[in-house]
Design a protein around this motif. Structure first.
Motif, PDB file in Angstrom:
ATOM      1  N   PHE A 100       1.026  -0.992  -0.160  1.00  0.00           N
ATOM      2  CA  PHE A 100      -0.132   0.412  -0.082  1.00  0.00           C
ATOM      3  C   PHE A 100       1.225   1.464  -0.531  1.00  0.00           C
ATOM      4  O   PHE A 100       0.589   2.642   0.162  1.00  0.00           O
ATOM      5  CB  PHE A 100      -1.006   0.274   1.024  1.00  0.00           C
ATOM      6  N   GLY A 101       2.057   0.979  -0.028  1.00  0.00           N
ATOM      7  CA  GLY A 101       2.960   2.697   0.112  1.00  0.00           C
ATOM      8  C   GLY A 101       3.625   2.798   0.993  1.00  0.00           C
ATOM      9  O   GLY A 101       4.393   2.578   1.595  1.00  0.00           O
ATOM     10  N   GLU A 102       2.378   3.096   1.951  1.00  0.00           N
ATOM     11  CA  GLU A 102       2.773   4.012   3.750  1.00  0.00           C
ATOM     12  C   GLU A 102       3.421   1.999   4.339  1.00  0.00           C
ATOM     13  O   GLU A 102       3.901   2.404   5.220  1.00  0.00           O
ATOM     14  CB  GLU A 102       1.284   4.293   3.806  1.00  0.00           C
ATOM     15  N   SER A 103       2.528   0.869   3.984  1.00  0.00           N
ATOM     16  CA  SER A 103       3.503  -0.103   4.086  1.00  0.00           C
ATOM     17  C   SER A 103       2.993  -1.609   3.964  1.00  0.00           C
ATOM     18  O   SER A 103       1.617  -0.912   3.358  1.00  0.00           O
ATOM     19  CB  SER A 103       2.846   0.037   5.866  1.00  0.00           C
ATOM     20  N   ASN A 104       3.020  -1.902   4.339  1.00  0.00           N
ATOM     21  CA  ASN A 104       2.889  -3.580   3.814  1.00  0.00           C
ATOM     22  C   ASN A 104       2.563  -4.674   4.139  1.00  0.00           C
ATOM     23  O   ASN A 104       4.117  -4.989   5.365  1.00  0.00           O
ATOM     24  CB  ASN A 104       3.671  -3.956   2.518  1.00  0.00           C
ATOM     25  N   PRO A 105       1.203  -4.810   5.066  1.00  0.00           N
ATOM     26  CA  PRO A 105       0.865  -6.008   6.381  1.00  0.00           C
ATOM     27  C   PRO A 105       1.551  -7.675   5.875  1.00  0.00           C
ATOM     28  O   PRO A 105       2.075  -7.887   7.007  1.00  0.00           O
ATOM     29  CB  PRO A 105       0.154  -6.187   6.188  1.00  0.00           C
ATOM     30  N   HIS A 106       2.221  -7.864   4.196  1.00  0.00           N
ATOM     31  CA  HIS A 106       2.606  -9.135   4.818  1.00  0.00           C
ATOM     32  C   HIS A 106       4.083  -8.629   3.726  1.00  0.00           C
ATOM     33  O   HIS A 106       4.668  -9.651   4.162  1.00  0.00           O
ATOM     34  CB  HIS A 106       1.943 -10.012   3.233  1.00  0.00           C
ATOM     35  N   ASP A 107       4.634  -7.950   4.369  1.00  0.00           N
ATOM     36  CA  ASP A 107       6.211  -7.248   3.848  1.00  0.00           C
ATOM     37  C   ASP A 107       6.612  -6.416   5.216  1.00  0.00           C
ATOM     38  O   ASP A 107       7.119  -4.938   4.376  1.00  0.00           O
ATOM     39  CB  ASP A 107       6.174  -7.639   2.888  1.00  0.00           C
ATOM     40  N   SER A 108       6.468  -6.306   6.581  1.00  0.00           N
ATOM     41  CA  SER A 108       6.883  -5.457   7.774  1.00  0.00           C
ATOM     42  C   SER A 108       7.721  -5.712   7.858  1.00  0.00           C
ATOM     43  O   SER A 108       8.833  -6.335   8.091  1.00  0.00           O
ATOM     44  CB  SER A 108       5.507  -4.970   7.916  1.00  0.00           C
ATOM     45  N   HIS A 109       7.893  -4.817   9.429  1.00  0.00           N
ATOM     46  CA  HIS A 109       9.127  -4.421   9.942  1.00  0.00           C
ATOM     47  C   HIS A 109       9.077  -5.524  10.685  1.00  0.00           C
ATOM     48  O   HIS A 109      10.538  -5.929  11.990  1.00  0.00           O
ATOM     49  CB  HIS A 109       9.667  -2.899  11.126  1.00  0.00           C
ATOM     50  N   LEU A 110       7.777  -6.333  11.226  1.00  0.00           N
ATOM     51  CA  LEU A 110       7.965  -7.461  11.938  1.00  0.00           C
ATOM     52  C   LEU A 110       8.563  -8.876  11.614  1.00  0.00           C
ATOM     53  O   LEU A 110       8.480 -10.130  12.043  1.00  0.00           O
ATOM     54  CB  LEU A 110       6.317  -8.046  12.313  1.00  0.00           C
ATOM     55  N   GLY A 111       8.686  -8.777  10.333  1.00  0.00           N
ATOM     56  CA  GLY A 111       9.419  -9.749   9.815  1.00  0.00           C
ATOM     57  C   GLY A 111       8.441 -10.873   9.189  1.00  0.00           C
ATOM     58  O   GLY A 111       7.213 -10.840   8.929  1.00  0.00           O
ATOM     59  N   GLU A 112       8.876 -12.154   9.591  1.00  0.00           N
ATOM     60  CA  GLU A 112       7.513 -13.366   8.893  1.00  0.00           C
ATOM     61  C   GLU A 112       6.534 -13.309   9.871  1.00  0.00           C
ATOM     62  O   GLU A 112       7.326 -13.576  10.869  1.00  0.00           O
ATOM     63  CB  GLU A 112       8.359 -14.226   8.292  1.00  0.00           C
ATOM     64  N   ILE A 113       5.347 -12.787   9.847  1.00  0.00           N
ATOM     65  CA  ILE A 113       4.743 -13.968  11.049  1.00  0.00           C
ATOM     66  C   ILE A 113       3.353 -14.588  11.063  1.00  0.00           C
ATOM     67  O   ILE A 113       3.347 -14.753   9.997  1.00  0.00           O
ATOM     68  CB  ILE A 113       3.751 -12.221  12.013  1.00  0.00           C
ATOM     69  N   GLU A 114       2.431 -15.494  11.609  1.00  0.00           N
ATOM     70  CA  GLU A 114       1.881 -16.048  11.774  1.00  0.00           C
ATOM     71  C   GLU A 114       0.767 -15.737  11.321  1.00  0.00           C
ATOM     72  O   GLU A 114       0.257 -14.140  11.770  1.00  0.00           O
ATOM     73  CB  GLU A 114       1.119 -16.637  13.769  1.00  0.00           C
ATOM     74  N   CYS A 115      -0.166 -16.128  10.123  1.00  0.00           N
ATOM     75  CA  CYS A 115      -0.644 -15.899   8.912  1.00  0.00           C
ATOM     76  C   CYS A 115      -2.186 -15.039  10.099  1.00  0.00           C
ATOM     77  O   CYS A 115      -2.979 -14.248  10.065  1.00  0.00           O
ATOM     78  CB  CYS A 115      -1.775 -16.801   8.536  1.00  0.00           C
ATOM     79  N   HIS A 116      -2.052 -16.398  11.733  1.00  0.00           N
ATOM     80  CA  HIS A 116      -3.877 -16.288  12.535  1.00  0.00           C
ATOM     81  C   HIS A 116      -3.503 -15.005  13.028  1.00  0.00           C
ATOM     82  O   HIS A 116      -4.600 -14.780  13.670  1.00  0.00           O
ATOM     83  CB  HIS A 116      -3.673 -17.206  13.186  1.00  0.00           C
ATOM     84  N   LEU A 117      -2.112 -14.378  13.652  1.00  0.00           N
ATOM     85  CA  LEU A 117      -2.637 -13.480  14.262  1.00  0.00           C
ATOM     86  C   LEU A 117      -3.092 -12.227  13.720  1.00  0.00           C
ATOM     87  O   LEU A 117      -3.982 -11.463  14.400  1.00  0.00           O
ATOM     88  CB  LEU A 117      -0.707 -12.482  14.553  1.00  0.00           C
ATOM     89  N   CYS A 118      -3.501 -12.031  12.361  1.00  0.00           N
ATOM     90  CA  CYS A 118      -4.597 -11.246  11.796  1.00  0.00           C
ATOM     91  C   CYS A 118      -5.954 -11.458  11.438  1.00  0.00           C
ATOM     92  O   CYS A 118      -7.175 -11.838  11.166  1.00  0.00           O
ATOM     93  CB  CYS A 118      -3.992 -10.180  10.164  1.00  0.00           C
ATOM     94  N   HIS A 119      -5.259 -13.041  10.388  1.00  0.00           N
ATOM     95  CA  HIS A 119      -6.815 -13.260   9.772  1.00  0.00           C
ATOM     96  C   HIS A 119      -7.632 -14.234  10.585  1.00  0.00           C
ATOM     97  O   HIS A 119      -7.054 -15.366  10.922  1.00  0.00           O
ATOM     98  CB  HIS A 119      -6.331 -14.818   8.351  1.00  0.00           C
ATOM     99  N   LYS A 120      -8.703 -14.231  10.929  1.00  0.00           N
ATOM    100  CA  LYS A 120      -9.553 -15.017  12.173  1.00  0.00           C
ATOM    101  C   LYS A 120     -10.401 -15.617  10.777  1.00  0.00           C
ATOM    102  O   LYS A 120     -10.885 -15.069   9.912  1.00  0.00           O
ATOM    103  CB  LYS A 120     -10.118 -14.195  12.854  1.00  0.00           C
ATOM    104  N   MET A 121     -11.342 -16.757  11.430  1.00  0.00           N
ATOM    105  CA  MET A 121     -12.192 -17.765  10.685  1.00  0.00           C
ATOM    106  C   MET A 121     -13.336 -17.466  11.071  1.00  0.00           C
ATOM    107  O   MET A 121     -14.167 -16.913  10.186  1.00  0.00           O
ATOM    108  CB  MET A 121     -11.343 -19.402  10.651  1.00  0.00           C
ATOM    109  N   HIS A 122     -13.804 -17.607  12.797  1.00  0.00           N
ATOM    110  CA  HIS A 122     -14.563 -17.939  12.891  1.00  0.00           C
ATOM    111  C   HIS A 122     -14.996 -16.622  13.499  1.00  0.00           C
ATOM    112  O   HIS A 122     -16.152 -16.567  14.446  1.00  0.00           O
ATOM    113  CB  HIS A 122     -14.962 -18.914  14.118  1.00  0.00           C
ATOM    114  N   ARG A 123     -14.882 -15.437  13.519  1.00  0.00           N
ATOM    115  CA  ARG A 123     -15.009 -13.794  14.107  1.00  0.00           C
ATOM    116  C   ARG A 123     -14.544 -12.887  13.291  1.00  0.00           C
ATOM    117  O   ARG A 123     -13.707 -14.138  12.136  1.00  0.00           O
ATOM    118  CB  ARG A 123     -14.117 -14.286  15.885  1.00  0.00           C
ATOM    119  N   GLN A 124     -14.111 -11.927  13.674  1.00  0.00           N
ATOM    120  CA  GLN A 124     -13.332 -11.227  12.354  1.00  0.00           C
ATOM    121  C   GLN A 124     -11.588 -10.846  13.059  1.00  0.00           C
ATOM    122  O   GLN A 124     -11.494 -11.413  13.916  1.00  0.00           O
ATOM    123  CB  GLN A 124     -14.380  -9.722  12.816  1.00  0.00           C
ATOM    124  N   SER A 125     -11.736 -10.873  11.033  1.00  0.00           N
ATOM    125  CA  SER A 125     -10.039 -10.794  11.297  1.00  0.00           C
ATOM    126  C   SER A 125      -9.513  -9.053  11.970  1.00  0.00           C
ATOM    127  O   SER A 125      -9.821  -8.726  12.079  1.00  0.00           O
ATOM    128  CB  SER A 125      -9.833 -11.012   9.938  1.00  0.00           C
TER     129      SER A 125
END
Lengths: 506, 186
Positions: B134-159
């Motif tokens: 997105f220019g200002e940031s990329n949540p899939h390529d950030s200063h936090l490095g490689e993080i687990e998907c589930h920290l953002c993406h939730k299946m049975h509740r809101q992400s």
């Protein structure tokens, strides 16, 4: 309670093992002898590191390279603690980058700066080690870790520019290189493992820790107990307690939840308190630093610190009630934060486009403008109107500031005027509002120069080391900008090496 | 009477314990169990089977329809068992958990590892990195490095946007209804 939990766990493990046996998979059994407490160790390593910021990772790398087996545990779901969100400034004296830019510096000068800012409360032996080894630690980060440092910056309270900023203006540059190095060495940070307590043997030596495996931050019942044997030592690198409102208001009752913090949410003090429970000594606990460059217009650390701290000495900080300056912009963090709090409302930091283009990293400026914490105006009149600053006194104060810049000396507050600063006047003008946020705990555990934690009888607690923000004394009353990274990496490395050199107890 | 009855019982008992009869009964039991097990096993493959348990029902419902990621998985033909209890051992374990009461209601959120997500989404990851620059940031390529998907993406509740702990990025407002977007601008 613990006995019960272990029994229940063993029971569950029995079920799991039976299940695994059906699937034809062998399960690893617990290892090692039982302690006097009857603890059955689930895992072991020579050196067990608690925390995965600069200090913990530096300790882990050095311990591993000294031949020890190493485990690193982290309670949060992501590694790096505050270090991975820090501003990426590394204070070091007498470096190649300083020489290239004609900056004359020495460990002795850095020490004098630290002591002056620290109100001479610093533990001088340890502050001296940070200064003397800062250059080596920076070179280790560059040459061994492969971290990239792009520019020399200046922070208030230092005599000279001596902070070396990472290419990305973020500590994550160093943390991610440390994580990569550890991976290479075969050590992975074990996330979501919360340290619960130290386990000691009859003679008081720390022989391991209890953790909660699968811990979810904020849910204290989450996770299951796991006992990790530390054959040589435990290195506590759990950071400070800026986000621990209950604990910080014990030591500084002013710092209620009204104050935000720049820290990651996991910066709480329970690990430090566990060390106190086994008799560790603490120091300077009520010296909790507020970041005077923080903005109420954005979350956490944000971008404003990377703007404001870059343009001190280039643009004045104004009290919006009077239109006048009120503090030495290049003073240390405490002087500035105290002065702002005394005014009682957010203050205004203004710089013109000459200063901003020269001093502020473009991506920082862009991000700050985008999130609205940095604003841009074409005239000073517009600035005065927007922030309700009385216009005439404000214009008069800008003129007075410009006269100081022209002669390179501030007669009012003795601000260090930037070397190539110009009188403020080139539009557009950039403005940020400043209101302090809780930033760093100078206080913590008392350690000796080998990073061993001392007890109430001034003796080292066997098997326990500490480094980073959880350790106190180095900075005295006030930590200077960029010295956290130096302190964490210098003493993290010392703790790792010393821990690896311990005689194993088992 | 007593003697007679006693004798009959004994005879019956003896008849029952005759090896042949015993084997026959056991064999019949095994057949019945196998058939029942087979039927159960087949039935359990259907997501609607999961919904017969009232504890699982809300999770089933979030899969069957609505705005959450579970429903997006349903659209793509991903059933409960494609993620949950993949092995027979896990299925039996779940049965034991149910019988012994070893569960919480609402159920404890499961944290799937990145490997588990990538076992289906392998090629999608690189696309996600490119799509979220997105220019200002990329949540899939950030200063936090490689993080687990589930920290953002939730299946049975809101992400939840993990970045929102510290950052207010302008791209939050463009997220769809599977996301908690009230975080933005707070």
């Amino acid at each position: 309670m613990i006995e019960k939990e272990i029994k229940r766990r063993d029971f569950l493990k029995g079920i799991a093992t039976a299940g695994l046996a059906v699937a034809g998979v062998t399960a690893l059994a617990g290892c090692g002898p039982k302690t006097t407490e009857g603890i059955k160790w689930n895992e072991e390593a020579d050196v067990v590191v608690i925390g995965s910021g600069f200090a913990g990772l530096a300790a882990a790398i050095e311990a591993k390279n000294a031949g020890a087996t190493v485990k690193v545990i982290e309670k949060m779901p992501t590694p790096g603690g505050n270090s991975i969100i820090n501003g990426g400034d590394f204070a070091a004296a007498g470096t190649a980058m300083q020489k290239e830019q004609g900056v004359e510096d020495s460990p002795e000068l850095m020490l004098q700066d630290m002591l002056k800012a620290g109100l001479y409360l610093n533990h001088v032996d340890k502050a001296r080690i940070v200064c003397e080894q800062s250059k080596d630690a920076l070179e280790w980060a560059i040459n061994y870790l492969g971290a990239k440092f792009a520019r020399l910056t200046y922070h208030g309270g230092h005599s000279v520019p001596r902070t070396h900023q990472t290419e990305s203006a973020s500590g994550s540059e160093v943390v991610n290189k440390m994580l990569a190095k550890l991976k290479e060495l075969g050590v992975n940070v074990e996330l979501r493992r919360k340290f619960v307590r130290f386990i000691q043997n009859e003679e008081g030596r720390v022989i391991g820790i209890e953790v909660r495996d699968g811990y979810k931050f904020g849910d204290e019942k989450s996770g299951t107990p796991v006992f990790i044997k530390a054959k040589k030592a435990v290195v506590l690198a759990s950071g400070g307690f800026s986000q621990d409102v209950k604990m910080r208001t014990i030591h500084d009752p002013r710092l209620t939840e009204e104050f935000e913090s720049t820290n990651q949410p996991g910066a709480t003090g329970e690990a430090l308190r566990e060390a106190l429970k086994i008799g560790a000594m603490d120091v300077h606990m009520d010296w909790i630093q507020l970041g005077p460059w923080a903005s109420p217009d954005e979350k956490g650390f944000g971008y404003v610190p990377l703007f404001s701290e870059r343009v001190i000495g280039y643009g004045p900080i104004i009290n919006p009630k009077t239109g006048k300056r009120f503090v030495n912009e290049t003073g240390n963090r405490k002087e500035r934060a105290d002065a702002i709090i005394l005014i009682g409302v957010p203050v205004i930091h203004i710089a013109d486009s000459y200063a901003v283009e020269k001093q502020v990293v473009p991506s920082t400026l862009e991000a700050g403008l985008k999130n609205g914490a940095i604003k841009k105006y074409n005239t000073l009149e517009e600035v005065a109107k927007t922030y309700n600053i009385p216009l005439q006194p404000f214009l008069a104060e800008i003129a007075r500031w410009n006269s100081f810049v022209a002669k390179g000396k501030d007669d009012d507050f003795n601000c260090k005027i930037g070397k190539d600063a110009k009188p403020l006047g080139t539009p557009p003008f950039y403005v940020v509002r400043l209101w302090p946020k809780v930033h760093h705990c100078m206080g913590g555990l008392v350690t000796n120069t080998k990073a061993q934690v001392l007890n109430q009888d001034f003796e080292p607690i066997k098997g326990l080391y500490a480094a980073g923000e959880v350790m106190g004394g180095t900075h005295g009353a006030v930590r200077l900008g960029g010295v956290a990274m130096a302190d964490c990496i210098v003493f993290g490395r010392i703790a790792g090496k010393e821990a690896a050199n311990e005689e194993p107890w088992a | 009477m007593e003697a007679h009855n006693g004798q009959t019982n004994e005879v019956r008992k003896k008849a029952f314990f005759r090896p042949k009869v015993l084997l026959g009964v056991l064999a019949a039991l095994v057949v019945v169990a196998a058939v029942a097990g087979g039927v159960l096993f087949q039935a359990s493959k259907k997501p609607s089977f999961c919904a017969t348990c009232h504890i699982i029902e809300p999770y089933y419902n979030s899969w069957k329809g609505g705005d959450l990621l579970a429903a997006k998985h349903a659209e793509a033909g991903v059933d409960c068992l494609d993620c949950h209890h993949k092995s027979t051992v896990a299925k039996i374990g779940e049965g034991i958990n149910y019988l012994t009461g070893n569960y919480e209601n609402p159920l404890k959120e499961r944290d799937f590892s990145m490997e588990e997500c990538l076992s289906c989404h392998k090629d999608d990851f690189a696309e996600a990195v490119a799509a979220t620059d997105f220019g200002e940031s990329n949540p899939h390529d950030s200063h936090l490095g490689e993080i687990e998907c589930h920290l953002c993406h939730k299946m049975h509740r809101q992400s939840e946007v993990y970045c929102a702990q510290c950052h207010d990025f302008s791209w939050y407002k463009d997220l769809d209804k599977s996301w908690k977007t009230e975080l933005a601008g707070s």
